[in-house]
Design an enzyme around this catalytic site. Structure first.
Site, PDB file in Angstrom:
ATOM      1  N   ALA A 140      -1.509  -0.909  -4.226  1.00  0.00           N
ATOM      2  CA  ALA A 140      -2.616  -0.004  -3.966  1.00  0.00           C
ATOM      3  C   ALA A 140      -2.092   1.382  -3.626  1.00  0.00           C
ATOM      4  CB  ALA A 140      -3.472  -0.526  -2.800  1.00  0.00           C
ATOM      5  N   HIS A 166       0.847  -1.191   0.000  1.00  0.00           N
ATOM      6  CA  HIS A 166       0.000   0.000   0.000  1.00  0.00           C
ATOM      7  C   HIS A 166       0.881   1.239   0.000  1.00  0.00           C
ATOM      8  CE1 HIS A 166      -2.084   3.313   2.250  1.00  0.00           C
ATOM      9  NE2 HIS A 166      -2.949   3.096   1.288  1.00  0.00           N
ATOM     10  N   SER A 167       0.564   2.194  -0.874  1.00  0.00           N
ATOM     11  CA  SER A 167       1.270   3.473  -0.948  1.00  0.00           C
ATOM     12  C   SER A 167       2.767   3.220  -1.156  1.00  0.00           C
ATOM     13  CB  SER A 167       0.978   4.286   0.320  1.00  0.00           C
ATOM     14  OG  SER A 167       1.348   5.626   0.166  1.00  0.00           O
ATOM     15  N   LEU A 168       3.622   3.725  -0.278  1.00  0.00           N
ATOM     16  CA  LEU A 168       5.057   3.481  -0.431  1.00  0.00           C
ATOM     17  C   LEU A 168       5.359   1.985  -0.483  1.00  0.00           C
ATOM     18  CD1 LEU A 168       8.029   4.409  -0.448  1.00  0.00           C
ATOM     19  CD2 LEU A 168       7.931   4.464   2.059  1.00  0.00           C
ATOM     20  N   ALA A 207       3.775  -0.222  -2.011  1.00  0.00           N
ATOM     21  CA  ALA A 207       3.605  -0.701  -3.381  1.00  0.00           C
ATOM     22  C   ALA A 207       4.897  -0.567  -4.164  1.00  0.00           C
ATOM     23  CB  ALA A 207       2.479   0.080  -4.064  1.00  0.00           C
TER      24      ALA A 207
END
Length: 287
Positions: free
Chosen positions: A117, A89-91, A93
């Site tokens: 994501a 998720h975010s970083l 990813a």
């Protein structure tokens, strides 16, 4: 030997598929603890605990991608005794992609799939949010505007003292990230985004498609940057369950699961109770 990098929610030595989850900036592995009941016993959820948070609070956090991805790839390599899926998720990813790229040539095809994501495709560069050098006051104001963290958490000095060093390091890691040109992955990639995300646009999520030749799925769900921890994240979890059960070779007792509410779908080729320590229960500020 137990690795400090992975927390298993819960340990499932007989699971047919392993899901390795990477948290976003400033977050710890505990953000994935609710997923301990989200999947069947065929799936082992392993959350990555990065240095500088949770039980590794006294370790210096990474500030550059290359050494972090190199170290984590070695950890994940040891978990490839069964189909393994990376999720970030975010970083997280971005880190998951770099780990997948390093493992692409391993015998047995590890990992089997990549799911990301709330982050733009790596070749578009980092989020370029230069907040790692802000004052504490300005950094906390930015996190407050970003959402995803309770104001009550931000108001607690002891939580801020624990969270800010890792948060600064994570934003610096993302800001300094430089994409390295390489052949596309050959595994299925799924990219998820929130329709109200003010940081990552739908087009930037869709731009993950050319990074693989193994099939691509793009889903937009209602919600902001943190849609995966909100009720709106049910649609994403439903799709994830379908992919994981496919890799496990099971359809579940009631047949294929129906997806939750999704705004848009672009699909390529189809993809085939741990206890937390006191430190891991700390609700870290999230970016």
């Amino acid at each position: 030997m137990k690795s400090p990098w992975l927390l298993r929610f819960p340990p499932r030595p007989d699971a047919k598929v392993r899901l390795v989850c990477l948290p976003g900036a400033g977050s710890s592995a505990s953000m994935y603890y609710p997923w301990s009941t989200a999947f069947s016993s065929d799936v082992e959820v392993c959350a990555v605990q990065l240095p500088g948070r949770g039980g590794r609070l006294r370790e210096p956090p990474y500030r550059r991608m290359e050494p972090l991805a190199d170290a984590l790839a070695e950890v994940v390599r040891a978990e490839c005794d069964r189909p393994l899926v990376l999720f970030g998720h975010s970083l997280g990813a971005l880190v998951a992609y770099e780990v997948a790229a390093r493992l692409r040539d391993l015998p047995g095809g590890c990992p089997a799939a990549l799911m990301v994501a709330a982050h733009k495709a790596p070749h578009l560069g980092s989020a370029r949010v230069s907040v790692h050098d802000l004052t504490d006051h300005d950094l906390l104001a930015f996190i407050d505007r970003l959402g995803g963290t309770s104001p009550a958490v931000l108001a607690r000095p002891e939580i801020r003292a624990l969270a800010l060093p890792a948060l600064r390091a994570d934003f610096e890691l993302d800001y300094t990230y430089a994409y390295r040109e390489r052949p596309p992955l050959t595994i299925p990639v799924s990219a998820f985004g929130g329709t109200a995300d003010t940081i990552v646009s739908e087009a930037e999520v869709a731009a993950w498609e050319p990074l693989t030749t193994g099939g691509f799925t793009h889903l937009q769900s209602p919600g902001d940057h943190f849609f995966l921890t909100a009720p709106e994240g049910a649609g994403m979890l439903s799709r994830m369950r379908g992919t994981l059960l496919g890799l496990a070779g099971t359809a579940g007792p009631e047949g294929p699961e129906q997806p939750g509410p999704l705004v848009r779908t672009d699909t390529g080729a189809a993809a085939p109770g741990a206890r937390l320590s006191r430190e891991d229960r700390v609700s870290h500020v999230r970016g």
